[in-house]
Enzyme design. Structure first.
Site, PDB file in Angstrom:
ATOM      1  N   ARG A 123     -44.396 -62.630 -43.464  1.00  0.00           N
ATOM      2  CA  ARG A 123     -42.968 -62.637 -44.494  1.00  0.00           C
ATOM      3  C   ARG A 123     -41.796 -61.768 -44.227  1.00  0.00           C
ATOM      4  NH1 ARG A 123     -47.532 -63.593 -47.295  1.00  0.00           N
ATOM      5  NH2 ARG A 123     -47.681 -65.563 -47.785  1.00  0.00           N
ATOM      6  N   LYS A 145     -27.522 -64.907 -39.837  1.00  0.00           N
ATOM      7  CA  LYS A 145     -28.504 -66.261 -40.022  1.00  0.00           C
ATOM      8  C   LYS A 145     -29.288 -66.454 -38.627  1.00  0.00           C
ATOM      9  CE  LYS A 145     -23.869 -68.672 -41.611  1.00  0.00           C
ATOM     10  NZ  LYS A 145     -22.856 -69.849 -40.797  1.00  0.00           N
ATOM     11  N   GLU A 187     -13.838 -67.062 -29.765  1.00  0.00           N
ATOM     12  CA  GLU A 187     -13.903 -66.600 -31.174  1.00  0.00           C
ATOM     13  C   GLU A 187     -13.732 -65.220 -31.605  1.00  0.00           C
ATOM     14  OE1 GLU A 187     -16.220 -68.013 -33.086  1.00  0.00           O
ATOM     15  OE2 GLU A 187     -17.925 -69.071 -32.306  1.00  0.00           O
ATOM     16  N   LYS A 229     -15.787 -59.904 -39.690  1.00  0.00           N
ATOM     17  CA  LYS A 229     -16.993 -60.315 -40.426  1.00  0.00           C
ATOM     18  C   LYS A 229     -17.796 -59.788 -41.079  1.00  0.00           C
ATOM     19  CE  LYS A 229     -20.257 -62.873 -39.001  1.00  0.00           C
ATOM     20  NZ  LYS A 229     -21.340 -64.336 -38.073  1.00  0.00           N
ATOM     21  N   GLU A 239     -22.353 -68.539 -47.769  1.00  0.00           N
ATOM     22  CA  GLU A 239     -20.701 -69.305 -46.880  1.00  0.00           C
ATOM     23  C   GLU A 239     -21.083 -70.044 -48.385  1.00  0.00           C
ATOM     24  OE1 GLU A 239     -21.381 -69.581 -43.155  1.00  0.00           O
ATOM     25  OE2 GLU A 239     -20.681 -72.022 -43.772  1.00  0.00           O
ATOM     26  N   ARG A 243     -16.639 -66.971 -46.547  1.00  0.00           N
ATOM     27  CA  ARG A 243     -17.029 -66.851 -45.790  1.00  0.00           C
ATOM     28  C   ARG A 243     -16.923 -68.084 -44.851  1.00  0.00           C
ATOM     29  NH1 ARG A 243     -23.339 -65.064 -43.386  1.00  0.00           N
ATOM     30  NH2 ARG A 243     -22.862 -65.627 -41.425  1.00  0.00           N
ATOM     31  N   ASN A 247     -15.807 -70.832 -39.890  1.00  0.00           N
ATOM     32  CA  ASN A 247     -15.227 -72.396 -39.549  1.00  0.00           C
ATOM     33  C   ASN A 247     -14.224 -72.054 -39.073  1.00  0.00           C
ATOM     34  OD1 ASN A 247     -18.367 -72.012 -39.959  1.00  0.00           O
ATOM     35  ND2 ASN A 247     -17.548 -72.908 -42.240  1.00  0.00           N
ATOM     36  N   HIS A 250     -14.225 -74.789 -35.765  1.00  0.00           N
ATOM     37  CA  HIS A 250     -15.360 -75.424 -35.509  1.00  0.00           C
ATOM     38  C   HIS A 250     -16.159 -76.816 -35.934  1.00  0.00           C
ATOM     39  CE1 HIS A 250     -16.247 -71.218 -35.208  1.00  0.00           C
ATOM     40  NE2 HIS A 250     -17.130 -71.315 -34.653  1.00  0.00           N
ATOM     41  N   HIS A 254     -17.719 -78.235 -33.259  1.00  0.00           N
ATOM     42  CA  HIS A 254     -19.284 -78.826 -33.001  1.00  0.00           C
ATOM     43  C   HIS A 254     -19.582 -79.646 -32.756  1.00  0.00           C
ATOM     44  CE1 HIS A 254     -20.131 -75.515 -36.657  1.00  0.00           C
ATOM     45  NE2 HIS A 254     -20.709 -74.963 -35.023  1.00  0.00           N
ATOM     46  N   HIS A 267     -20.683 -72.865 -27.041  1.00  0.00           N
ATOM     47  CA  HIS A 267     -19.231 -72.830 -28.188  1.00  0.00           C
ATOM     48  C   HIS A 267     -18.853 -72.226 -28.319  1.00  0.00           C
ATOM     49  CE1 HIS A 267     -20.006 -72.605 -31.777  1.00  0.00           C
ATOM     50  NE2 HIS A 267     -19.337 -71.211 -32.446  1.00  0.00           N
TER      51      HIS A 267
HETATM   52  N1  LIG Z   1     -26.315 -66.540 -36.077  1.00  0.00           N
HETATM   53  C1  LIG Z   1     -25.197 -66.651 -36.332  1.00  0.00           C
HETATM   54  O1  LIG Z   1     -24.490 -66.419 -37.241  1.00  0.00           O
HETATM   55  C2  LIG Z   1     -24.435 -67.332 -34.753  1.00  0.00           C
HETATM   56  C3  LIG Z   1     -23.524 -67.326 -34.682  1.00  0.00           C
HETATM   57  C4  LIG Z   1     -22.511 -67.829 -33.439  1.00  0.00           C
HETATM   58  C5  LIG Z   1     -23.501 -68.841 -33.011  1.00  0.00           C
HETATM   59  N2  LIG Z   1     -25.041 -68.061 -32.425  1.00  0.00           N
HETATM   60  C6  LIG Z   1     -25.636 -68.571 -32.250  1.00  0.00           C
HETATM   61  O2  LIG Z   1     -25.682 -68.035 -30.504  1.00  0.00           O
HETATM   62  C7  LIG Z   1     -25.797 -68.749 -29.382  1.00  0.00           C
HETATM   63  C8  LIG Z   1     -24.732 -68.564 -28.445  1.00  0.00           C
HETATM   64  O3  LIG Z   1     -25.291 -67.120 -28.035  1.00  0.00           O
HETATM   65  P1  LIG Z   1     -25.011 -66.792 -26.775  1.00  0.00           P
HETATM   66  O4  LIG Z   1     -23.135 -67.448 -26.735  1.00  0.00           O
HETATM   67  O5  LIG Z   1     -24.760 -65.293 -26.359  1.00  0.00           O
HETATM   68  O6  LIG Z   1     -25.760 -67.642 -26.212  1.00  0.00           O
HETATM   69  P2  LIG Z   1     -27.111 -67.111 -25.382  1.00  0.00           P
HETATM   70  O7  LIG Z   1     -27.707 -66.222 -25.789  1.00  0.00           O
HETATM   71  O8  LIG Z   1     -27.231 -68.305 -24.372  1.00  0.00           O
HETATM   72  O9  LIG Z   1     -26.440 -66.014 -23.429  1.00  0.00           O
HETATM   73  C9  LIG Z   1     -25.702 -66.714 -22.511  1.00  0.00           C
HETATM   74  C10 LIG Z   1     -25.820 -66.349 -21.063  1.00  0.00           C
HETATM   75  O10 LIG Z   1     -25.549 -65.153 -20.952  1.00  0.00           O
HETATM   76  C11 LIG Z   1     -26.572 -64.499 -20.133  1.00  0.00           C
HETATM   77  N3  LIG Z   1     -26.447 -63.078 -20.457  1.00  0.00           N
HETATM   78  C12 LIG Z   1     -26.538 -61.775 -22.258  1.00  0.00           C
HETATM   79  N4  LIG Z   1     -26.581 -61.029 -22.292  1.00  0.00           N
HETATM   80  C13 LIG Z   1     -25.685 -60.473 -20.961  1.00  0.00           C
HETATM   81  C14 LIG Z   1     -25.306 -59.680 -20.378  1.00  0.00           C
HETATM   82  N5  LIG Z   1     -25.291 -58.464 -21.002  1.00  0.00           N
HETATM   83  N6  LIG Z   1     -25.040 -59.372 -19.189  1.00  0.00           N
HETATM   84  C15 LIG Z   1     -25.507 -61.125 -18.035  1.00  0.00           C
HETATM   85  N7  LIG Z   1     -25.525 -61.839 -18.486  1.00  0.00           N
HETATM   86  C16 LIG Z   1     -26.064 -61.951 -19.830  1.00  0.00           C
HETATM   87  C17 LIG Z   1     -28.397 -64.761 -21.402  1.00  0.00           C
HETATM   88  O11 LIG Z   1     -29.515 -64.801 -20.092  1.00  0.00           O
HETATM   89  C18 LIG Z   1     -27.369 -66.721 -21.229  1.00  0.00           C
HETATM   90  O12 LIG Z   1     -27.946 -67.002 -20.300  1.00  0.00           O
HETATM   91  C19 LIG Z   1     -26.094 -70.434 -29.931  1.00  0.00           C
HETATM   92  O13 LIG Z   1     -27.347 -70.832 -30.427  1.00  0.00           O
HETATM   93  C20 LIG Z   1     -25.227 -70.162 -30.687  1.00  0.00           C
HETATM   94  O14 LIG Z   1     -26.009 -70.838 -32.163  1.00  0.00           O
HETATM   95  C21 LIG Z   1     -24.660 -67.803 -33.837  1.00  0.00           C
HETATM   96 ZN   LIG Z   2     -18.783 -70.364 -33.231  1.00  0.00          ZN
END
Ligand SMILES: NC(=O)c1ccc[n+]([C@@H]2O[C@H](COP(=O)([O-])OP(=O)(O)OC[C@H]3O[C@@H](n4cnc5c(N)ncnc54)[C@H](O)[C@@H]3O)[C@@H](O)[C@H]2O)c1
Ligand SMILES: [Zn+2]
Length: 365
Positions: A123, A145, A187, A229, A239, A243, A247, A250, A254, A267
């Site tokens: 938990r 999130k 972003e 942020k 949100e 917040r 978006n 987005h 999306h 994304h």
């Molecule tokens: N929680 C939130 O508020 C929030 C906000 C925006 C996005 N997200 C989520 O984030 C995800 C996308 O994240 P992302 O864009 O970081 O993608 P990701 O985590 O898939 O990373 C992208 C690629 O980069 C590689 N990588 C990571 N760090 C590296 C480094 N330092 N050097 C070389 N390669 C590296 C990873 O192995 C992967 O192949 C989505 O699932 C999205 O839904 C969450």
């Molecule tokens: Zn985003």
């Protein structure tokens, strides 16, 4: 360069965000300062660990951390409950208990999945994010999130779970593929467009240094994005109100991702287009001057070409928007820019207006 230290203050927890080139070296200290319990588990991906695991292991040396990290795959298609189960398995096997801290070390996929594991294991155990993509550093690591995808929809299963600390080290971005780096930059443009004309201008002026991953240039734009942020999340953890400005770009973004089954665009790239759609809408309503829209379009274009959209029909995007999570009581909320650095939220955008804006941006009529 002095480290930048910000505070996120939400009703459920207050925590520091530290941004500094080389911040990972001080991770042990940051964990202690944040009173993160002493048994420390790292969740990372094989690639990130191969590239940067040594630095992280060195920083945690002697702080009660098992030598072996929990490694899980980090493609978007692995962002599902089955992968989270692998984290639970490792935690149970190692007898992780309430005096444990889970450290996420990777991009947004690792952060969201391992964050969800930390939120639900026993938990909830302490969580610290050490994000390694630009997107994770400026966006997903802050705000709490966490979650995974369902086969029928992205991020459908999840929770709000604030970390104990976020440690951002721009130096790890040196190995990030250019496309991933650019995806994060859209972003950053979003933060500039919604909240800070100074940030918006800086991206344009320092584009070369940013792409060269010069530490000063990177630290400046990352810190400013994190500050925005952190402020927004502190004002509105769940949100319900302010917040939602984050978006911006987005709603259409999306839809663009969904229509192309999350395969064609990163994304951030979809958000790049989404911001242009929102800006066209705003201009058509007389809410935004056309030269501000043009400045946004120029900045987006200056980062390099985006994957094409000309084969995607306007009607497909409109259809996908109907399924958006952000529909409140049947009304689609749109964040519209009113100037560079300012926005308004409206809920009376008609389908005709959306279609016209999509056409202007280049979707198939
Ligand atoms: N929680 C939130 O508020 C929030 C906000 C925006 C996005 N997200 C989520 O984030 C995800 C996308 O994240 P992302 O864009 O970081 O993608 P990701 O985590 O898939 O990373 C992208 C690629 O980069 C590689 N990588 C990571 N760090 C590296 C480094 N330092 N050097 C070389 N390669 C590296 C990873 O192995 C992967 O192949 C989505 O699932 C999205 O839904 C969450
Ligand atoms: Zn985003």
């Amino acid at each position: 360069m002095e480290p930048v230290r910000l505070e996120v203050a939400t009703p459920s927890r207050a925590y520091p965000v530290t941004i500094a080139n080389g911040a990972i070296d001080g991770l042990g200290r940051a964990l202690d300062d944040a009173r993160a319990p002493g048994r420390r588990f790292v969740v990372s991906s094989p690639l990130v660990w191969r590239l940067h695991g040594n630095e992280l292991a060195r920083a945690l040396n002697g702080s009660g951390t098992p030598a072996e990290p929990i490694l899980i795959p980090d493609g978007e298609r692995y962002k599902q409950l089955a992968t989270v189960t692998r984290i639970y398995d490792a935690l149970v096997t190692a007898k992780a208990d309430r005096s444990s801290t889970l450290i996420t070390f990777g991009g947004g996929v690792i952060g969201d999945m391992a964050g969800f594991a930390a939120a639900t294991y026993l938990r909830g155990i302490a969580l610290v994010h050490v994000p390694t993509t630009l997107l994770a550093q400026v966006d997903s690591a802050i705000g709490g999130k966490v979650g995974v995808n369902h086969p029928l929809g992205k991020n459908m299963i999840g929770s709000f779970y604030q970390p104990h600390a976020v440690v951002v080290d721009p130096a790890v971005l040196g190995t990030l593929p250019r496309r991933e780096f650019r995806a994060g930059l859209y972003e950053v443009i979003k933060y500039g467009m919604t909240s800070s004309a100074a940030l918006f201008d800086r991206i344009g002026k320092e584009r070369k240094a940013i792409f060269a991953r010069a530490p000063e240039a990177l630290t400046a734009i990352i810190s400013e994005s994190c500050r925005i942020k952190a402020d927004v999340v502190s004002a509105d953890e769940r949100e319900a109100g302010p917040r939602r400005i984050l978006n911006f770009g987005h709603t259409a973004g999306h839809a663009i991702e969904a229509v192309t089954k999350y395969r064609r665009y990163r994304h951030g790239e979809a958000v790049g287009y989404g911001m242009l759609v929102a800006a066209e809408l705003a201009v058509a309503r007389g809410a935004l001057a056309d030269d501000a829209r043009q400045a946004l379009a120029d900045l987006v274009t200056s980062l390099g070409p985006l994957p094409p959209i000309a084969d995607i029909a306007v009607t497909q995007i409109v259809e996908a928007m109907q399924h958006d999570k952000k529909i409140v009581s049947g009304r689609l909320h749109f964040v519209l820019p009113t100037a560079i650095g300012a926005t308004t939220i409206v809920d009376d955008v008609t389908e005709r207006e959306v279609k016209a804006a999509l056409k202007k941006v280049g979707f198939r009529p």
